[in-house]
Structures are given as C-alpha cells and as structure tokens.
Write a protein that holds these residues in place. Sequence first.
Motif, PDB file in Angstrom:
ATOM      1  N   UNK A  11     -12.164  10.564  -8.452  1.00  0.00           N
ATOM      2  CA  UNK A  11     -12.276  10.838  -7.124  1.00  0.00           C
ATOM      3  C   UNK A  11     -11.523  10.091  -6.021  1.00  0.00           C
ATOM      4  N   UNK A  12     -11.608   8.942  -6.513  1.00  0.00           N
ATOM      5  CA  UNK A  12     -10.644   8.017  -5.419  1.00  0.00           C
ATOM      6  C   UNK A  12      -9.147   8.188  -5.832  1.00  0.00           C
ATOM      7  N   UNK A  13      -8.950   7.992  -7.000  1.00  0.00           N
ATOM      8  CA  UNK A  13      -7.364   7.877  -7.261  1.00  0.00           C
ATOM      9  C   UNK A  13      -6.364   9.282  -6.789  1.00  0.00           C
ATOM     10  N   UNK A  14      -7.299  10.144  -6.702  1.00  0.00           N
ATOM     11  CA  UNK A  14      -6.606  11.765  -6.337  1.00  0.00           C
ATOM     12  C   UNK A  14      -6.736  11.672  -4.725  1.00  0.00           C
ATOM     13  N   UNK A  15      -7.215  10.839  -4.107  1.00  0.00           N
ATOM     14  CA  UNK A  15      -7.238  11.029  -2.598  1.00  0.00           C
ATOM     15  C   UNK A  15      -5.819  11.126  -2.048  1.00  0.00           C
ATOM     16  N   UNK A  16      -5.478  12.149  -1.076  1.00  0.00           N
ATOM     17  CA  UNK A  16      -4.250  12.130  -0.492  1.00  0.00           C
ATOM     18  C   UNK A  16      -3.559  10.876   0.056  1.00  0.00           C
ATOM     19  N   UNK A  17      -4.724  10.026   0.185  1.00  0.00           N
ATOM     20  CA  UNK A  17      -4.047   8.310   0.595  1.00  0.00           C
ATOM     21  C   UNK A  17      -2.910   7.933  -0.079  1.00  0.00           C
ATOM     22  N   UNK A  18      -3.119   8.071  -1.237  1.00  0.00           N
ATOM     23  CA  UNK A  18      -1.859   7.773  -2.439  1.00  0.00           C
ATOM     24  C   UNK A  18      -0.744   8.262  -2.361  1.00  0.00           C
ATOM     25  N   UNK A  19      -0.531   9.711  -2.017  1.00  0.00           N
ATOM     26  CA  UNK A  19       0.513  10.402  -1.729  1.00  0.00           C
ATOM     27  C   UNK A  19       1.167   9.705  -0.472  1.00  0.00           C
ATOM     28  N   UNK A  20       0.370   9.787   0.537  1.00  0.00           N
ATOM     29  CA  UNK A  20       0.779   9.298   2.020  1.00  0.00           C
ATOM     30  C   UNK A  20       1.499   7.849   1.555  1.00  0.00           C
ATOM     31  N   UNK A  21       0.770   6.860   0.942  1.00  0.00           N
ATOM     32  CA  UNK A  21       1.510   5.762   0.760  1.00  0.00           C
ATOM     33  C   UNK A  21       2.715   5.671   0.086  1.00  0.00           C
ATOM     34  N   UNK A  23       4.840   8.023   0.307  1.00  0.00           N
ATOM     35  CA  UNK A  23       5.952   8.153   1.186  1.00  0.00           C
ATOM     36  C   UNK A  23       6.169   7.600   2.435  1.00  0.00           C
ATOM     37  N   UNK A  24       5.378   6.423   2.444  1.00  0.00           N
ATOM     38  CA  UNK A  24       5.365   5.396   3.788  1.00  0.00           C
ATOM     39  C   UNK A  24       6.866   5.079   3.937  1.00  0.00           C
ATOM     40  N   UNK A  25       7.318   5.075   5.079  1.00  0.00           N
ATOM     41  CA  UNK A  25       8.892   4.584   5.486  1.00  0.00           C
ATOM     42  C   UNK A  25       8.856   3.473   6.446  1.00  0.00           C
ATOM     43  N   UNK A  26       7.716   3.116   7.226  1.00  0.00           N
ATOM     44  CA  UNK A  26       7.735   1.964   8.098  1.00  0.00           C
ATOM     45  C   UNK A  26       6.205   1.359   8.235  1.00  0.00           C
ATOM     46  N   UNK A  27       6.296   0.337   8.933  1.00  0.00           N
ATOM     47  CA  UNK A  27       5.205  -0.438   9.524  1.00  0.00           C
ATOM     48  C   UNK A  27       4.101   0.743  10.064  1.00  0.00           C
ATOM     49  N   UNK A  28       4.404   1.727  10.843  1.00  0.00           N
ATOM     50  CA  UNK A  28       3.794   2.762  11.411  1.00  0.00           C
ATOM     51  C   UNK A  28       2.962   3.708  10.540  1.00  0.00           C
ATOM     52  N   UNK A  29       3.365   3.749   9.266  1.00  0.00           N
ATOM     53  CA  UNK A  29       2.982   4.591   8.193  1.00  0.00           C
ATOM     54  C   UNK A  29       1.748   3.862   7.454  1.00  0.00           C
ATOM     55  N   UNK A  30       1.554   2.501   7.621  1.00  0.00           N
ATOM     56  CA  UNK A  30       0.459   1.585   6.837  1.00  0.00           C
ATOM     57  C   UNK A  30      -0.398   1.170   7.899  1.00  0.00           C
ATOM     58  N   UNK A  31      -0.670   1.719   8.995  1.00  0.00           N
ATOM     59  CA  UNK A  31      -1.583   1.154   9.961  1.00  0.00           C
ATOM     60  C   UNK A  31      -3.101   1.288   9.658  1.00  0.00           C
ATOM     61  N   UNK A 142       3.411  -3.292  -4.142  1.00  0.00           N
ATOM     62  CA  UNK A 142       4.942  -2.776  -4.129  1.00  0.00           C
ATOM     63  C   UNK A 142       5.553  -1.970  -3.029  1.00  0.00           C
ATOM     64  N   UNK A 143       4.721  -1.172  -2.453  1.00  0.00           N
ATOM     65  CA  UNK A 143       5.147  -0.639  -1.198  1.00  0.00           C
ATOM     66  C   UNK A 143       5.335  -1.611  -0.240  1.00  0.00           C
ATOM     67  N   UNK A 144       4.370  -2.539   0.050  1.00  0.00           N
ATOM     68  CA  UNK A 144       4.576  -3.653   1.207  1.00  0.00           C
ATOM     69  C   UNK A 144       6.075  -4.296   1.177  1.00  0.00           C
ATOM     70  N   UNK A 145       6.205  -4.690  -0.217  1.00  0.00           N
ATOM     71  CA  UNK A 145       7.557  -5.358  -0.442  1.00  0.00           C
ATOM     72  C   UNK A 145       8.693  -4.367  -0.346  1.00  0.00           C
TER      73      UNK A 145
END
Length: 233
Positions: A11-21, A23-31, A142-145
């Motif tokens: 239920x948690x791993x399939x949240x759209x949150x992970x897809x958006x994570x 696709x994150x391209x800048x600090x604005x995408x991880x607020x 890894x995404x933050x890095x």
Amino acid sequence: MAAPAENPLRLVSESPFYAKLADARSINDVQWIRQLYYLSCDFTSAVALRYGSCLDPRFREAFGEHAAEEVTHPHDLTVWMREFGFLAVDEEPTSVPPSLETLAYGGYFIRSVICEPISHQVITLNLMVEGMASDLFAAVNPKLAELGLTPKGYWKVHEKADMKHQFLGLDLIPDHEPDAPSGRRYARIAWEVASLARQELDSWSGIPPERRQKLPLPQDLNAACTAAVGDSP
C-alpha cells in the motif's frame, strides 16, 4: 474501486509519491521534506515516551536503545535543511504547517504508546514504521545525492539505523496463528499503520483527496497482514 488485497507494505510502496520522487529535478520537487520534520518530532517523542513509561523489564533495554538513538533526529534534520536552503537563516522548521495526513500518522505513534499494549507498540513503531522508513530512505537518499543535496547527517544515519530498529523487541512478542484473535489483531494494526502512511505520502505528493486511490479494508488485507507480521524474524 478498492485496490486488490495485498501485503500492507505494498500500500505504501505503490503510492504515487515514489513516482514523483523518481521524477524530481530540483529542490522544489522535494519540499515534502518540510513535512518530514513533523514526523521526526512525533516519532522521537513516541519512542522516548514509550521508554519512560515501560514497566516491563524485558523490553526496557530495547526501548531505551531506540529512544537514545532517535533523540537528536529532529535537530539533525533542521541543521541539514538550513544548509541546503529549505530554511532561511532565522526561519523555524514549523513555519510550514503539517498536512492533516501528517498529523494523523504522527498522532498514531503517540496513541499507540499511550493507549495500546506493548505488542501494538512494537508492531507499530518498530516493525511497520521503521520498515517503511527504511524503504523510504533507500529511495530518497540516492535522489538527494543526484540533486546535489548531499544526504549526510540525518539521512546518512537512517541508511542503517532503520533496518536495525525494525526488529527491536519483536522477538519478545509471542507467536500466533493467523486465524487466532491475536493474529487478526496484529493484522489490523498493520493495516492501520500502512493505510495512514499511504495517505500521508499521497498528501506529500500533492494529490487531492478526491483523486486518491481507495485503500483496501482490513478484512481484505487480513491474511496478507498476518503473514507479513508472522513471517518477520
């Protein structure tokens, strides 16, 4: 339509949150990290309260170890946020209010400690929450890095700590049969925690409530939840 019956962690791993994570391209995408601060505070408070109120000597050492290792985490996250521009020099980490879903999930930690038996607390605060956190940090670091937001301090600690904390005290909970009352009760706890975590992550993704996936009811997940708890070491 309700999602199909499955392991509650899915239920948690399939949240759209992970897809958006991903696709994150800048600090604005991880607020959503501003929301994580509240969760860190509530969790730290819960494990400290659990240790302070625990009268069972079998659990005190594990609970004390957990509380001691969590105590600086909200501060550590604040230091990191200031360094990487999430907070202005004099800005408080609470200047962005928590979402209702963040409050509900964090509040469940406190309720578990105040109102529920030790088995509930271990399943909630260790097996489920720390297990889901381990999965979260494995994806986030890894995404933050990649974004140049070096995952040090708060983030680095969680790479190993959550996996260890996941099993603290679990060996002291009696075994159960899946169809026994205790097995059904454990399944309900797993469903509650996973459902609240999923709603929280969905809110962090910016998805309006009316567009979020309807989650399974506890009876749909009963067997899978019981298996997840029963199969854990």
